[in-house]
Structure formats: structure tokens, C-alpha cells
Design an enzyme around this catalytic site. Sequence first.
Site, PDB file in Angstrom:
ATOM      1  N   TYR A  88      46.995  25.853  42.977  1.00  7.71           N
ATOM      2  CA  TYR A  88      46.326  24.440  42.424  1.00  7.71           C
ATOM      3  C   TYR A  88      47.196  23.335  42.111  1.00  7.71           C
ATOM      4  O   TYR A  88      46.575  22.495  41.778  1.00  7.71           O
ATOM      5  CB  TYR A  88      44.998  24.858  41.991  1.00  7.71           C
TER       6      TYR A  88
ATOM      7  N   LYS B 162      48.974  40.139  44.375  1.00  6.55           N
ATOM      8  CA  LYS B 162      49.493  40.535  45.935  1.00  6.55           C
ATOM      9  C   LYS B 162      50.771  40.867  45.977  1.00  6.55           C
ATOM     10  O   LYS B 162      51.518  39.977  46.636  1.00  6.55           O
ATOM     11  CB  LYS B 162      48.841  39.559  47.077  1.00  6.55           C
TER      12      LYS B 162
ATOM     13  N   ASP C 297      43.518  42.201  48.599  1.00  6.50           N
ATOM     14  CA  ASP C 297      42.726  42.697  49.775  1.00  6.50           C
ATOM     15  C   ASP C 297      41.822  43.984  49.504  1.00  6.50           C
ATOM     16  O   ASP C 297      40.664  44.224  49.704  1.00  6.50           O
ATOM     17  CB  ASP C 297      43.517  42.806  51.082  1.00  6.50           C
TER      18      ASP C 297
ATOM     19  N   ASP D 275      39.413  32.248  42.737  1.00  2.69           N
ATOM     20  CA  ASP D 275      38.364  31.444  43.565  1.00  2.69           C
ATOM     21  C   ASP D 275      37.603  32.379  44.425  1.00  2.69           C
ATOM     22  O   ASP D 275      36.655  32.371  44.375  1.00  2.69           O
ATOM     23  CB  ASP D 275      39.205  30.356  44.098  1.00  2.69           C
TER      24      ASP D 275
ATOM     25  N   ASP E 183      33.689  34.021  44.457  1.00  2.00           N
ATOM     26  CA  ASP E 183      32.484  33.612  45.521  1.00  2.00           C
ATOM     27  C   ASP E 183      31.958  35.267  45.982  1.00  2.00           C
ATOM     28  O   ASP E 183      30.786  35.484  46.194  1.00  2.00           O
ATOM     29  CB  ASP E 183      32.919  32.920  46.775  1.00  2.00           C
TER      30      ASP E 183
HETATM   31  C1  IPM Z   1      35.406  26.341  42.449  1.00  4.58           C
HETATM   32  C2  IPM Z   1      35.479  25.509  43.420  1.00  4.58           C
HETATM   33  C3  IPM Z   1      36.668  24.600  43.362  1.00  4.58           C
HETATM   34  C4  IPM Z   1      38.001  25.281  43.286  1.00  4.58           C
HETATM   35  C5  IPM Z   1      36.612  23.651  44.206  1.00  4.58           C
HETATM   36  C6  IPM Z   1      35.398  22.460  44.285  1.00  4.58           C
HETATM   37  C7  IPM Z   1      37.798  22.703  43.943  1.00  4.58           C
HETATM   38  O1  IPM Z   1      35.509  26.256  44.762  1.00  4.58           O
HETATM   39  O2  IPM Z   1      35.378  25.943  41.218  1.00  4.58           O
HETATM   40  O3  IPM Z   1      35.406  27.609  42.534  1.00  4.58           O
HETATM   41  O4  IPM Z   1      38.478  25.993  44.482  1.00  4.58           O
HETATM   42  O5  IPM Z   1      38.176  25.850  42.220  1.00  4.58           O
HETATM   43 MG    MG Z   2      35.236  28.167  44.623  1.00  3.52          MG
END
Ligand code: IPM
Ligand code: MG
Length: 380
Positions: free
Chosen positions: A141, A202, A235, A259, A263
Site C-alpha cells: 500500500y 508468503k 494461501d 485486506d 473480507d
Molecule cells: C479496506 C478497503 C480499503 C483497503 C480500500 C477501500 C482502499 O478494502 O479497508 O479493506 O484496501 O484497505
Molecule cells: Mg478491503
Amino acid sequence: MRRYKIAWLPGDGIGGEVCAAARQVLDAAGLEADYVQGDIGWECWRREGDPLPQRTIDILRTTDCAFFGAITSKPAARAARELAPELQSKGLTYRSPIIRLRQMLDLYICLRPCRAFPGNPLNYRDNIDLVIFRENTEGMYIGVEFPTIPESFRAEAAVARLQKSAAISLRSVTPEASRRIVEAAFRYAVKHGRRKVTAVHKANVLRATCGVFLEAAEEVAARYPQIQFETANVDAMCMWLLKNPRSYDVLVTTNLFGDILSDLCAQLVGGMGFAYSGNIGDSYAVFEPTHGSAPKYAGRNVVNPLAAILAAKMMVEWLGETDIARAIEQAVAHVIEQGDVRTYDMGGAAGTSEVAHAVAESLRFARLPGPASLMIASRP
Ligand code: IPM
Ligand code: MG
């Protein structure tokens, strides 16, 4: 209770609706605070060429913490095309304001709890309760990217063999940032009676950067013999999380892996409607629902506000108002378990504002002391 000053940054898309829901719950819970509204997001970009204007940064400097809703992000080329005509030729590039906030304010911990609330029909399994510590300032990032390889890089033999047409993105991982995120994960584990920390990497492929991370993790882990420590390739981790989600407790990892894993873990406990984050540094923090701005749902009063409400709960906890935080968490748990007021993602027909109202109502009955282990963050 002292009166807090909170920067309030709803952003765009559904940001406004979910922030209003969070605010309703904070007010009902009795948090004493002044909210200072700040502009951020897509409209600021289009009209001013900066999605995070200086006047908003100034607000952050005079507040205890910030609450952020959601903003629309688009790839750089598309973002440039949508700028107001008079800004088009200025060579401006869009960078996500939340990433800028994390880096500018050194909010090095991205704390993402994933807990399966009893009675949530969306739980992948019951009793999942894990917490992700994502490094929040470096890794993939850093924004050091090249659409084509700069000539000066070609002197490196490893670069010289790449195709001329390649774009490259650099990843930076320092021992310092690795140590402090792992340290934060272990401190959290000790404080909250967690049994295990898993460092995700990784290192078999990203030998330089993940090597640094892993070495730092091992060094820190040695200082916490009472906490079980293990490492896992990212993975394999994805597979194990689906297979045995209950075997995991505290995960710590670098920025992009965090990140992605967050999710995946969000989906284990109900999806983005339940995913919330604290971006936490040593003296300031920004709390947010993890979901995006979902423009197609904006203004329709349909999205699940629980992620934003839980983010507000985390904020209150970080401010040190643990009773209020506990009450909000119990009220959310009550509404989920009761099951009458649910948004579409949970199979219901209730609107965003109805869910907020239901949580605010049940706060009146949720003032009983609960287990301390629910509490997940506190201000240093
Ligand atoms: C998160 C989001 C952000 C990230 C985006 C919106 C830049 O996906 O907070 O997880 O990648 O960190
Ligand atoms: Mg995210």
C-alpha cells in the site's frame, strides 16, 4: 464522563445512511460528544481535485478520534476523467483517502474483529470469534508504482530480465512496522485472554519482505511464551479458515494479506454488513465500517447498518467508555438474536433506519454488565 470531540466523516454513497444509524445509537447510548462534520470522498475529488481536503485534515488535528463512513474509489485513469473540466489538465492523481489517513496519521493497527453473533442466519458456523491485526501503513500500500519500468531500475539484473511492457508495484516491509503490529496482536491476546496468535505470510515466495515480517513475528512471539504462536502461508490460511474457522483466534499479517483475509473472515460471520475496523495509532484512531460506498444502494435505506454501529462501539471502547460499548454490543446481539428487524442481507425487509432504531430501543434493556472478553480495543 468527559465530553468527547469526534470528527464525523460520512463520505459518500451509503456512508451518510450508515453514519446516521451509528449516530442514533451513540446518542441513545448516552455518549457525550460533539461531532465535527468533515468533507471527504468522491465529490471533493471531482470538484476540488482532492478527496481529502486540508480543512478535513485540520479537523482531525483537534479531535479525539474520527468516524468514517464510506467513499467511492475508482481506478486512477477513470478518476482523472471524472474531474471537473477546469481540473482535468493539472496532472492530479486519485489516492484513496482512507489509505492516506492511515499513513499520514500513522494508524498502524487495522483491527478487524469477526465474531459470529448467536442467531445470525448468515453465520458460516456458530461460535467463530477471531480478530485480525492487519499492518496498516506499508506493504503493497505504499503507492510506489510504475506503469512502465523506469530506466534507472534496469541496471538491476533481476529487473533487466522483465518484459519492457511490465508495470511494477513495490512492496516495502520494515522490521519496525512488523514488530509493532505483531506486538499489538500479542498485547491484545494477553489482555483479552486469547490463546493463540497466527502470523500469516508468503515467505516461500516473497522471501525478502515476508522474511522480514516473519523474523519480526518470531522475535516478538518469543517474549510471550504463554501465548501459542504459529505461522501459516496465506494461501493455506484461506483454506484452513474455511475448514476450521473456530481454531483461529488472533491473526496478524501484512497489509494486503490482511485486506484479503478480512473480507474472507467477514463472510464467515455474515458478510460486509458485520465487518468493522479500527485504524488505530498511538494517539489517534479512525473507526469505520469495512464495506464500501455501494453507490447502487445509496439513498434507498436498505443496507445493513450493523457494521457502522459496531464500528461506533469499537470507537467508544477505545475512548474508554467500556460500559457504553458493552451496552451497544449487547443491544446489537439482542436485535440479531431476536430476528424481527433485519435488513435484506439477513433475509428481512427492514430498512437501515429501522435496524438503527431497534438497536437504540434495545439499549434501554442492555445495561447489564457483560463478559469483559467482548471488549476489543482500548486507548493506550
Ligand atoms: C479496506 C478497503 C480499503 C483497503 C480500500 C477501500 C482502499 O478494502 O479497508 O479493506 O484496501 O484497505
Ligand atoms: Mg478491503
